[in-house]
Design an enzyme around this catalytic site. Structure first.
Site, PDB file in Angstrom:
ATOM      1  N   HIS A  97     -20.565  60.196   7.829  1.00 50.97           N
ATOM      2  CA  HIS A  97     -19.887  59.784   6.782  1.00 50.97           C
ATOM      3  C   HIS A  97     -20.775  59.639   5.489  1.00 50.97           C
ATOM      4  O   HIS A  97     -20.201  59.524   4.380  1.00 50.97           O
ATOM      5  CB  HIS A  97     -19.135  58.445   6.879  1.00 50.97           C
ATOM      6  N   CYS A 120     -20.495  51.420  11.568  1.00 47.63           N
ATOM      7  CA  CYS A 120     -19.695  52.310  10.753  1.00 47.63           C
ATOM      8  C   CYS A 120     -18.197  52.374  10.790  1.00 47.63           C
ATOM      9  O   CYS A 120     -17.780  52.530  11.799  1.00 47.63           O
ATOM     10  CB  CYS A 120     -20.149  54.005  10.723  1.00 47.63           C
ATOM     11  N   CYS A 172     -24.694  56.264   7.680  1.00 49.24           N
ATOM     12  CA  CYS A 172     -23.902  56.997   8.635  1.00 49.24           C
ATOM     13  C   CYS A 172     -24.161  58.577   8.515  1.00 49.24           C
ATOM     14  O   CYS A 172     -23.735  59.004   7.516  1.00 49.24           O
ATOM     15  CB  CYS A 172     -22.681  56.711   8.756  1.00 49.24           C
TER      16      CYS A 172
END
Ligand code: MSP
Length: 540
Positions: free
Chosen positions: A171, A144, A168
């Site tokens: 995020h 990520c 992720c």
């Protein structure tokens, strides 16, 4: 120095003996401008540093910026500039100004692009390589870029019905597949030593929820860590192989020692290290697992403590720019001022837990606690001294049991607040100091100085009552100065303490609760409202 241990038994911070107190914030990514989540860590660190400075500790507050890696490189490229130019711009227009906006009194500001940092990183890495802690190998995994981290299955989720790459958790964006021949750090060698460290020093990682998470993670066993990248150049070159740059986290963690002279100024390094690290709980693993293992490998003492604070939530989620819930600190300070900003976040949220931000709560606390509770207390007391005694603090006569009770509670609150600061329970320390505000307000209501002023025989009693509240304000000014430096400075001058006792920041906070410091005869001045009422509608 024994490698991998901090020197001596763990200290209770706050129990001052004039020794070193070195506190750090994370170095912040310069891919965007700061929001209130970043400001939160800064303010917490600054309050602790100011408290320790006023306790007579040899205090050092470090903050700074994290400027290398793919994330910054991509942002710079997307904006059509070189990464160094991008970082320079963000540091000068956003990150350094943040410190002024929220009134941070840092001793140093490190940029990971500083020469001193790059040189220190290379020295450290060379030592690890020479000592056999770094080797070359191959790695493939989900990466990520937002986190700048290879992700494990637990850190990922799949969008329903989507056969593509996992996302992720932090995020909510798809990860990338990365395959590289890299240099690896033998992190796996350190699992047992880390577990021993958590066991023998329970304060090393705090609060307990974060500590438990870290122990659970390390108990699963640790994989070696890929610490170099060859697919881009924006970083510190690996000293023996300049086709690779150092993995940005491995490099950035070293800021805590490169800033204080690692490999360059032994005296400064010995004087400051080890540190207390304040970090958000999302980056506690880097600080409580990788970082101490790196230090053990480098033959250096581990930090005193890693404290993973909670998140500021907006609408129930971690506030973040990437999710468009970011609030800039100046949106708050422009209306409420930096003192209120500092007070609000540290008082309203238990340090170590998540806390929801809302404008309503901020405004309610501002008016109830700062304007009505504290500000109003100060203006009323000063107005009474001016009206009844021509602005002079009169000598107290005989103390009644009620007066003595105020003295005892002020003394006890000061001691308890210091103990809470020592445990990094900042919210508790402030709440404890606030019991003095409530006590003094209650005392005035009960003892009615305005009634005493009208009585023929009330003069002596009035002198004692007003001395009691003004001396209480003296203690409050000292105890609250780390949190609200501006308002307390105004109060300090207004109660005549600046000329009678010297500078506020020079007052020893450990003896703030000792009674009778403001000499009778001091002349009070005028005090504008410390926290004026705010009539404007605040933004939603
Ligand atoms: N550059 C790394 C840190 C390297 S330290 C060797 C980094 N930077 S960051 O800018 O993304 O985040 C810095 C800090 O801000 C982290 O401690 C993170 O937890 C904190 N916060 C970011 N959003 C936050 C909230 N919404 N609330 C509280 N803190 C938050 O990570």
């Amino acid at each position: 120095m024994i490698a991998g241990t901090s020197r001596g038994p763990p200290r209770m911070y706050g129990m001052s003996d004039g020794s070193s107190f070195y506190i750090t914030t994370p170095v912040f990514y310069v891919n965007d401008v700061p929001h209130i989540g970043h400001a939160y860590t800064e303010v917490a660190a600054d309050v602790l540093a100011r408290w320790h400075r006023q306790s007579g500790d040899d205090t050092w507050l470090l903050t700074g910026t994290d400027e290398h890696g793919q994330k910054i490189l991509r942002t710079a490229t997307a904006n059509g500039v070189l990464p160094q130019a991008w970082a320079d711009r963000l540091v000068e227009t956003a990150w350094r100004p943040l410190l002024t906006t929220i009134n941070i009194n840092n001793d140093d500001f490190i940029r990971t692009t500083d020469e001193r940092h790059k040189a220190g990183v290379q020295k450290f890495l060379r030592k690890l390589y020479d000592d056999g802690y770094v080797y070359s190998g191959e790695y493939e995994g989900f990466y990520c870029v937002g986190c700048e981290e290879y992700k494990q299955p637990d850190d990922l989720y799949y969008e329903t019905g989507d056969a593509g790459l996992p996302l992720c958790l932090i995020h909510s964006r798809p990860v990338e597949v990365l395959k590289e021949t890299n240099y690896f750090f033998r992190l796996s060698d350190f699992a047992q030593r880390l577990l021993d460290l958590y066991e023998s020093n329970p304060d090393f990682v705090q609060p307990p929820a974060v500590r438990n998470e870290i122990i659970r993670f390390v108990r699963q066993g640790l994989a070696d860590l890929s610490i170099s990248r060859s697919s881009f150049e924006w970083g510190v070159a690996i000293p023996w192989d300049n086709t690779h740059v150092v993995y940005v986290w491995f490099e950035a963690l070293l800021n805590y020692i490169t800033a204080i002279g690692y490999g360059d100024d032994e005296q400064s390094f010995e004087r400051r290290w080890p540190a207390v690290h304040l970090v958000g709980k999302d980056i506690a693993r880097f600080h409580a697992v990788i970082w101490p293992a790196m230090l053990m490998a480098g033959g250096l003492p581990v930090p005193h403590r890693v404290f993973g604070h909670g998140w500021l939530l907006v609408g129930g989620e971690k506030m973040s720019k990437s999710k468009l819930t970011g609030i800039e600190p100046s949106q708050i300070t422009d209306t409420f001022g930096s003192d209120a900003f500092r007070y609000y976040f540290l008082r309203a949220i238990s340090f170590g837990h998540d806390g929801s931000f809302s404008w309503e709560d901020l405004s309610a606390r501002y008016h109830a606690e700062l304007a009505n509770g504290f500000g109003n207390l100060a203006s009323r007391v000063l107005a009474m001294v001016t009206r009844y005694f021509d602005g002079r603090v009169r000598e107290p006569t005989t103390y009644s049991a009620a007066d003595l009770a105020v003295q005892v509670m002020v003394g006890e609150a000061a001691v308890a607040a210091n103990a809470a600061m020592g445990r990094l329970a900042i919210h508790e320390a402030i709440a404890t100091v606030w019991t003095i505000v409530d006590e003094l307000n209650g005392y005035i209501t009960v003892h009615e100085p305005w009634v005493l002023a009208k009585r023929e025989d009330g003069h002596d009693r009035l002198a004692t009552v007003l001395y009691t509240v003004i001396e209480g304000l003296r203690a409050l000014a000292v105890l609250l100065s780390p949190v609200m430096p501006i308002a307390t400075q105004k109060l300090w001058v207004a109660i005549g303490a600046e000329s009678a006792l010297g500078a506020l920041t020079k007052q020893n906070i450990l003896s703030a609760g000792e009674w009778g410091q403001l000499p009778p005869g001091a002349t009070v001045g005028v005090l504008e409202a410390l926290f004026p009422r705010i009539e404007v509608e605040v933004a939603e």
